[in-house]
Design a protein around this motif. Structure first.
Motif, PDB file in Angstrom:
ATOM      1  N   ALA A  92       0.816  -1.220   0.000  1.00  0.00           N
ATOM      2  CA  ALA A  92       0.000   0.000   0.000  1.00  0.00           C
ATOM      3  C   ALA A  92       0.848   1.269   0.000  1.00  0.00           C
ATOM      4  O   ALA A  92       0.303   2.358   0.181  1.00  0.00           O
ATOM      5  CB  ALA A  92      -0.921  -0.002   1.219  1.00  0.00           C
ATOM      6  N   TRP A  93       2.155   1.160  -0.188  1.00  0.00           N
ATOM      7  CA  TRP A  93       3.033   2.326  -0.034  1.00  0.00           C
ATOM      8  C   TRP A  93       2.647   3.471  -0.964  1.00  0.00           C
ATOM      9  O   TRP A  93       2.852   4.648  -0.639  1.00  0.00           O
ATOM     10  CB  TRP A  93       4.485   1.914  -0.267  1.00  0.00           C
ATOM     11  CG  TRP A  93       5.473   3.006   0.058  1.00  0.00           C
ATOM     12  CD1 TRP A  93       6.278   3.678  -0.812  1.00  0.00           C
ATOM     13  CD2 TRP A  93       5.758   3.548   1.355  1.00  0.00           C
ATOM     14  NE1 TRP A  93       7.049   4.606  -0.141  1.00  0.00           N
ATOM     15  CE2 TRP A  93       6.749   4.541   1.192  1.00  0.00           C
ATOM     16  CE3 TRP A  93       5.269   3.292   2.634  1.00  0.00           C
ATOM     17  CZ2 TRP A  93       7.257   5.288   2.268  1.00  0.00           C
ATOM     18  CZ3 TRP A  93       5.776   4.026   3.708  1.00  0.00           C
ATOM     19  CH2 TRP A  93       6.754   5.006   3.523  1.00  0.00           C
ATOM     20  N   SER A  94       2.065   3.160  -2.114  1.00  0.00           N
ATOM     21  CA  SER A  94       1.655   4.232  -3.036  1.00  0.00           C
ATOM     22  C   SER A  94       0.577   5.120  -2.424  1.00  0.00           C
ATOM     23  O   SER A  94       0.355   6.244  -2.891  1.00  0.00           O
ATOM     24  CB  SER A  94       1.152   3.638  -4.351  1.00  0.00           C
ATOM     25  OG  SER A  94      -0.005   2.833  -4.134  1.00  0.00           O
ATOM     26  N   HIS A  95      -0.091   4.635  -1.376  1.00  0.00           N
ATOM     27  CA  HIS A  95      -1.119   5.442  -0.707  1.00  0.00           C
ATOM     28  C   HIS A  95      -0.513   6.433   0.286  1.00  0.00           C
ATOM     29  O   HIS A  95      -1.213   7.329   0.763  1.00  0.00           O
ATOM     30  CB  HIS A  95      -2.101   4.534   0.044  1.00  0.00           C
ATOM     31  CG  HIS A  95      -2.951   3.688  -0.844  1.00  0.00           C
ATOM     32  ND1 HIS A  95      -4.278   3.970  -1.109  1.00  0.00           N
ATOM     33  CD2 HIS A  95      -2.670   2.557  -1.533  1.00  0.00           C
ATOM     34  CE1 HIS A  95      -4.769   3.057  -1.927  1.00  0.00           C
ATOM     35  NE2 HIS A  95      -3.820   2.178  -2.190  1.00  0.00           N
ATOM     36  N   ALA A  96       0.754   6.255   0.643  1.00  0.00           N
ATOM     37  CA  ALA A  96       1.381   7.142   1.625  1.00  0.00           C
ATOM     38  C   ALA A  96       1.519   8.548   1.054  1.00  0.00           C
ATOM     39  O   ALA A  96       2.009   8.739  -0.065  1.00  0.00           O
ATOM     40  CB  ALA A  96       2.747   6.598   2.030  1.00  0.00           C
ATOM     41  N   GLU A  97       1.099   9.531   1.828  1.00  0.00           N
ATOM     42  CA  GLU A  97       1.191  10.923   1.389  1.00  0.00           C
ATOM     43  C   GLU A  97       2.633  11.407   1.459  1.00  0.00           C
ATOM     44  O   GLU A  97       3.483  10.815   2.144  1.00  0.00           O
ATOM     45  CB  GLU A  97       0.282  11.786   2.259  1.00  0.00           C
ATOM     46  CG  GLU A  97      -1.184  11.416   2.116  1.00  0.00           C
ATOM     47  CD  GLU A  97      -2.098  12.155   3.088  1.00  0.00           C
ATOM     48  OE1 GLU A  97      -1.611  13.069   3.791  1.00  0.00           O
ATOM     49  OE2 GLU A  97      -3.291  11.811   3.152  1.00  0.00           O
ATOM     50  N   GLU A  98       2.897  12.494   0.778  1.00  0.00           N
ATOM     51  CA  GLU A  98       4.262  13.015   0.691  1.00  0.00           C
ATOM     52  C   GLU A  98       4.853  13.276   2.078  1.00  0.00           C
ATOM     53  O   GLU A  98       6.022  12.963   2.337  1.00  0.00           O
ATOM     54  CB  GLU A  98       4.253  14.300  -0.148  1.00  0.00           C
ATOM     55  CG  GLU A  98       5.627  14.887  -0.379  1.00  0.00           C
ATOM     56  CD  GLU A  98       5.583  16.118  -1.269  1.00  0.00           C
ATOM     57  OE1 GLU A  98       6.567  16.896  -1.253  1.00  0.00           O
ATOM     58  OE2 GLU A  98       4.573  16.312  -1.968  1.00  0.00           O
ATOM     59  N   ALA A 132      -1.263   5.103   9.097  1.00  0.00           N
ATOM     60  CA  ALA A 132      -2.257   5.674   8.187  1.00  0.00           C
ATOM     61  C   ALA A 132      -1.513   6.357   7.056  1.00  0.00           C
ATOM     62  O   ALA A 132      -0.320   6.658   7.176  1.00  0.00           O
ATOM     63  CB  ALA A 132      -3.156   6.672   8.931  1.00  0.00           C
ATOM     64  N   PRO A 133      -2.177   6.644   5.936  1.00  0.00           N
ATOM     65  CA  PRO A 133      -1.488   7.286   4.817  1.00  0.00           C
ATOM     66  C   PRO A 133      -0.923   8.659   5.135  1.00  0.00           C
ATOM     67  O   PRO A 133       0.059   9.086   4.514  1.00  0.00           O
ATOM     68  CB  PRO A 133      -2.575   7.375   3.738  1.00  0.00           C
ATOM     69  CG  PRO A 133      -3.515   6.264   4.065  1.00  0.00           C
ATOM     70  CD  PRO A 133      -3.534   6.207   5.571  1.00  0.00           C
ATOM     71  N   GLY A 134      -1.540   9.370   6.070  1.00  0.00           N
ATOM     72  CA  GLY A 134      -1.081  10.715   6.394  1.00  0.00           C
ATOM     73  C   GLY A 134      -1.812  11.255   7.596  1.00  0.00           C
ATOM     74  O   GLY A 134      -2.364  10.502   8.408  1.00  0.00           O
ATOM     75  N   GLU A 135      -1.802  12.567   7.728  1.00  0.00           N
ATOM     76  CA  GLU A 135      -2.553  13.225   8.789  1.00  0.00           C
ATOM     77  C   GLU A 135      -4.051  12.984   8.597  1.00  0.00           C
ATOM     78  O   GLU A 135      -4.501  12.561   7.530  1.00  0.00           O
ATOM     79  CB  GLU A 135      -2.288  14.737   8.756  1.00  0.00           C
ATOM     80  CG  GLU A 135      -0.849  15.139   8.992  1.00  0.00           C
ATOM     81  CD  GLU A 135      -0.638  16.621   8.735  1.00  0.00           C
ATOM     82  OE1 GLU A 135      -0.038  17.280   9.586  1.00  0.00           O
ATOM     83  OE2 GLU A 135      -1.085  17.116   7.674  1.00  0.00           O
TER      84      GLU A 135
END
Length: 451
Positions: free
Chosen positions: A269-275, A379-382
Motif C-alpha cells: 500500500a506504499w503508493s497510498h502514503a502521502e508526501e 495511516a497514509p497521512g494526517e
C-alpha cells in the motif's frame, strides 16, 4: 502511617496506571479523578462531541464506593477507581448501546459484555459510551478531531480516540475489523493497541465480522497498554477467544535483553502514503540507522487486501444484513452497499480467503525469528480534512487480516503539525514482546509519549 498526598495539578491529565497508583496510595481519590474528567468533558464536549451517553451520577457514586473500599483496606484491582470510555457497540447493563444507528437507538442490554465484567473486576468505572461510526463501519458519527475540529478523528472507534486525546478520560476501548483502532489513534495522537486476535473476548459486543473483529484500547502513554492483561483470556462464550498473550506488565515494562531488531515494511500500500508521511518515515529510518532493515513482503501479501475484503463483506452482510432488510431507509448508503457486496461473495472465494490467513501468518515466522517487530505507517497521512470520511485503513488491513498485535505510537508529525502514527506490528501471541520493543523505540527516539 497514612500515605502522603501528592496532588496532581490536573487529575484528568494523568495516565491510567499512574491514576490507579495515586488512588491506591491515597494521594488522590477516585471521586477527584472522575470529577476532573467530567469537568474536562464539560469544557471540550461541545467542540469534540466524543460521547453518545454519560452517566455522571452513577460514575460519581461508583467513585465514592471505590474510595470507601480503599479506606476499608479491601483488595484493589489494577484499574481501581479509574474512569474509562466504552465504544457504543459494547454492551453495558444500564446504559444504552445504539451501535451508531438510529435503528438501535435506546437499546438497553440485559447484561454486561465480557470486557465490562472484567473492567468492573479490575476496579474501573464506566464513565459512558463513546461515539462509533454506523455499525462500526465507514459512515461517520458526530465526533471531531480534537487537534482540528474540521478534520476527521478516524473511525470506527472515533469517540474513544478523541476522548483520550483531549483528556476526557485516561483510557477508552474500541474495536478493529480493519483499521478502527490504529487509524483513529494515529489521527488523534494517542497510543492505540490492537492485541492479537482473540486476546480479549468479544462476548456482548456487536459482531461485524467474527473472523476479523478485535477489541482494542486507547491511552495517552505506552505503559498503560500493559493494563490490558487484566482483560485477556477466554470467557467460555466467544469461540474466537484464545489464551492470554501475557503477562504484559512484567515483560512490557522491562528492558529488552538486547536492542531489538526492527523491519521497515512499506507494504503493497506504499503508493497510498502521502508526501509528508514518506518524508517523515525517511527521517525515522535515518534516525534508527542499522537498527532497522528494509524488508519486502512476498508477492502473496499484495492479495491480502482482497482476501480481507471478501471475509469482511461476506460476514458483515450476514451479521448486519437484517438491519438493511427491515429498515433500509434508516441505513446509510455505505451499509447498504456493503451488504449488497457481501451477499455477492461466493462460497469458494470466502473459504479461500479464510484459508490463506494462516498460510500468510506462518510465512512470517522466519521474519519474526529475525526481527522483534515490523515498522510501518499507521495511516497514509494526517487526519483528512472534512467529516464525510474517516480516512483510509489500508496500512492496517494485512495485520488485521492476520490477527497480529499492532500499536500506533504518536511519534511523528505531518506537514500541518498534526500527528502521524508509527505502527509497530508483532508476531501473533507475542503482545508482550511488542510492547517491550515499542517502549525501547520510544526511549531511543527520546520522545515522550504524552502521559
Amino acid at each position: 502511617m497514612a500515605a502522603k498526598r501528592i496532588p496532581a495539578a490536573d487529575p484528568a491529565a494523568l495516565g491510567a496506571r499512574e491514576a490507579a497508583w495515586r488512588i491506591a496510595e491515597g494521594a488522590m481519590s477516585s471521586a477527584e479523578l472522575v470529577a476532573a474528567c467530567l469537568a474536562r468533558i464539560d469544557a471540550e464536549e461541545e467542540r469534540v462531541q466524543a460521547w453518545v451517553f454519560l452517566d455522571r451520577d452513577k460514575a460519581m457514586a461508583e467513585a465514592e464506593e471505590r474510595d470507601r473500599r480503599r479506606k476499608l483496606g479491601m483488595p484493589l484491582g489494577p484499574l481501581h477507581g479509574v474512569p474509562v470510555g466504552i465504544k457504543d457497540i459494547i454492551d453495558v447493563k444500564g446504559m444504552p448501546t445504539g451501535n451508531g444507528s438510529p435503528i438501535d437507538a435506546g437499546r438497553m442490554p440485559l447484561e454486561d459484555a465480557a470486557l465490562i465484567r472484567r473492567l468492573h473486576a479490575a476496579g474501573a468505572i464506566i464513565l459512558g459510551k463513546t461515539v462509533t461510526t454506523e455499525f462500526a463501519y465507514f459512515h461517520p458519527g458526530k465526533t471531531r478531531n480534537p487537534h482540528d475540529p474540521s478534520r476527521t478523528p478516524g473511525g470506527s472507534s472515533s469517540g474513544s480516540a478523541a476522548a483520550v486525546a483531549c483528556r476526557m478520560v485516561p483510557l477508552a476501548f474500541g474495536s478493529q475489523t480493519n483499521g478502527s483502532v490504529i487509524r483513529p489513534a494515529s489521527f488523534c495522537g494517542t497510543v492505540g493497541f490492537k492485541p492479537s486476535f482473540g486476546a480479549i473476548p468479544r462476548t456482548g459486543m456487536l459482531t461485524a465480522s467474527q473472523s476479523l473483529d478485535h477489541v482494542g484500547l486507547f491511552a495517552r502513554n505506552l505503559e498503560d497498554m500493559a493494563l490490558a492483561e487484566a482483560l485477556m483470556g477466554p470467557d467460555g462464550r466467544d469461540t474466537g477467544a484464545g489464551a492470554s498473550p501475557g503477562p504484559l506488565t512484567a515483560t512490557a515494562l522491562s528492558e529488552p535483553p538486547v536492542a531489538p531488531a526492527l523491519a521497515f515494511i512499506r507494504t503493497p500500500a506504499w503508493s497510498h502514503a502521502e508526501e509528508g508521511t514518506v518524508a517523515a518515515f525517511a527521517e525515522l529510518v535515518a534516525a534508527l540507522g542499522d537498527r532497522l532493515d528494509d524488508v519486502e513482503l512476498p508477492e502473496p501479501f499484495a492479495r491480502a487486501y482482497g482476501w480481507h475484503r471478501a471475509i469482511m463483506t461476506a460476514e458483515m452482510a450476514r451479521n448486519l444484513g437484517h438491519y438493511v432488510d427491515r429498515a433500509p431507509e434508516q441505513c446509510s448508503d455505505k451499509i447498504r452497499d456493503l451488504v449488497a457486496e457481501g451477499r455477492g461473495v461466493s462460497a469458494p472465494d470466502y473459504l479461500g480467503a479464510r484459508d490463506m490467513a494462516p498460510v500468510l501468518r506462518s510465512s512470517l515466522e522466519a521474519l519474526f525469528d529475525r526481527f522483534d517487530a515490523i515498522v510501518t505507517p499507521a495511516a497514509p497521512g494526517e487526519a483528512p480534512e472534512g467529516l464525510e470520511s474517516t480516512g483510509d485503513p489500508v496500512f492496517c488491513t494485512p495485520w488485521t487480516y492476520l490477527g497480529l498485535p499492532a500499536l500506533s505510537l504518536p511519534l511523528l508529525a505531518g506537514p500541518s503539525g498534526l500527528p502521524l502514527g508509527v505502527q509497530l506490528v508483532g508476531a501473533a501471541g507475542q503482545d508482550a514482546r511488542l510492547l517491550r520493543t515499542a517502549r525501547w523505540l520510544v526511549r531511543l527516539l527520546n520522545e515522550e509519549v504524552p502521559a
